[in-house]
Design an enzyme around this catalytic site. Structure first.
Site, PDB file in Angstrom:
ATOM      1  N   CYS A 120      -3.110   2.678  -9.835  1.00 30.19           N
ATOM      2  CA  CYS A 120      -2.295   3.574  -9.544  1.00 30.19           C
ATOM      3  C   CYS A 120      -1.784   4.315 -10.910  1.00 30.19           C
ATOM      4  O   CYS A 120      -1.212   3.523 -11.815  1.00 30.19           O
ATOM      5  CB  CYS A 120      -0.903   3.113  -9.144  1.00 30.19           C
ATOM      6  SG  CYS A 120       0.580   4.468  -8.947  1.00 30.19           S
ATOM      7  N   CYS A 123       2.109   5.139 -12.120  1.00 36.47           N
ATOM      8  CA  CYS A 123       3.233   4.021 -11.795  1.00 36.47           C
ATOM      9  C   CYS A 123       2.720   2.594 -11.302  1.00 36.47           C
ATOM     10  O   CYS A 123       1.681   2.289 -11.993  1.00 36.47           O
ATOM     11  CB  CYS A 123       4.277   4.664 -11.073  1.00 36.47           C
ATOM     12  SG  CYS A 123       3.974   5.261  -9.415  1.00 36.47           S
ATOM     13  N   SER A 124       3.010   2.339 -10.269  1.00 35.60           N
ATOM     14  CA  SER A 124       2.509   0.912  -9.747  1.00 35.60           C
ATOM     15  C   SER A 124       2.601   0.923  -8.182  1.00 35.60           C
ATOM     16  O   SER A 124       2.773   0.101  -7.569  1.00 35.60           O
ATOM     17  CB  SER A 124       3.305   0.198 -10.184  1.00 35.60           C
ATOM     18  OG  SER A 124       4.949   0.224  -9.950  1.00 35.60           O
ATOM     19  N   CYS A 125       2.243   2.090  -7.444  1.00 30.62           N
ATOM     20  CA  CYS A 125       1.963   2.011  -6.088  1.00 30.62           C
ATOM     21  C   CYS A 125       0.919   0.937  -5.833  1.00 30.62           C
ATOM     22  O   CYS A 125      -0.133   0.944  -6.286  1.00 30.62           O
ATOM     23  CB  CYS A 125       1.445   3.390  -5.549  1.00 30.62           C
ATOM     24  SG  CYS A 125       2.845   4.699  -5.994  1.00 30.62           S
TER      25      CYS A 125
END
Length: 216
Positions: A120, A123-125
């Site tokens: 991602c 961000c951190s999906c």
């Protein structure tokens, strides 16, 4: 010649409901304060209760890669389920009691010709319903940028060597779409039960930075 493909499948700059760089100095504190303010407002208005919040957090903390391993093991064992999983990951997971909510799950299969890697970039999906909380390295700016620019080098640092004649495809997750890698089934695993197969499947193999364990 080494090649790789970068599959966005979306306009990443407009789909995220997250800060662009959550690990940038100062941004994390701002969004944490915003989250607290919104949560307290919703609690005060009776939209949900403190017990609702507690149960949701406990449910999130209880998730682990075991859910994803069960899905992969079923796909390895059941060709019809595997076909449904690759066609629509969300509905196939629901067959096993794993609800993805409004999130679209796309499952990508590793083959002798293609190796898939999930990232991602903003961000951190991450498919938390299947894998639990993301590891710190997945959220780091270093991984988020280098996985796209030099995926083979990143894979090598995880101990995963991909031959030059194998295509590396990088899949960029979004706020409403997650990816799960279906790793190659290792040789010598014929005759193992689904439970035994699940022991060969790691979190990293379902992100794509590693391969499934070898039997024994």
């Amino acid at each position: 010649m080494a090649t790789h493909e970068h599959d966005h499948g979306h306009d990443h700059g407009h789909d995220h409901a997250h800060p662009t760089l959550p690990d940038e100095a100062g941004s994390r504190g701002y969004y944490q304060r915003m989250e607290i303010a919104v949560r307290e407002l919703l609690l005060a208005q009776g939209v949900f209760t403190a017990d609702d919040v507690r149960r949701t957090v406990e449910d999130m903390d209880a998730r682990s890669p075991a859910g994803g391993a069960r899905v992969v093991a079923r796909a390895w064992s059941d060709p019809a389920f595997k076909a449904r999983l690759l066609e629509n990951g969300t509905t196939a997971c629901e067959e096993l009691g794993v609800g993805m909510g409004p999130t679209k799950l796309v499952v990508v299969e590793n083959t002798p010709e293609v190796h898939n890697l999930v990232v991602c970039t903003l961000c951190s999906c991450y498919p938390r319903m299947l894998l639990g909380l993301p590891p710190d390295w997945y959220k780091s700016r270093d991984y988020r940028s280098r996985a796209v620019r030099e995926p083979r080098a990143v894979l090598a640092e995880f101990g995963t060597a991909v031959p030059d004649d194998v295509t590396v495809r990088v899949h960029d997750s979004t706020a409403d779409m997650r990816y799960l890698v279906l790793p190659e089934r290792p040789a010598g695993s014929e005759g193992l039960s689904e439970l035994q197969l699940a022991d060969l499947i790691t979190r990293d193999s379902m992100i794509g930075v590693a391969k499934a364990r070898q039997p024994g």
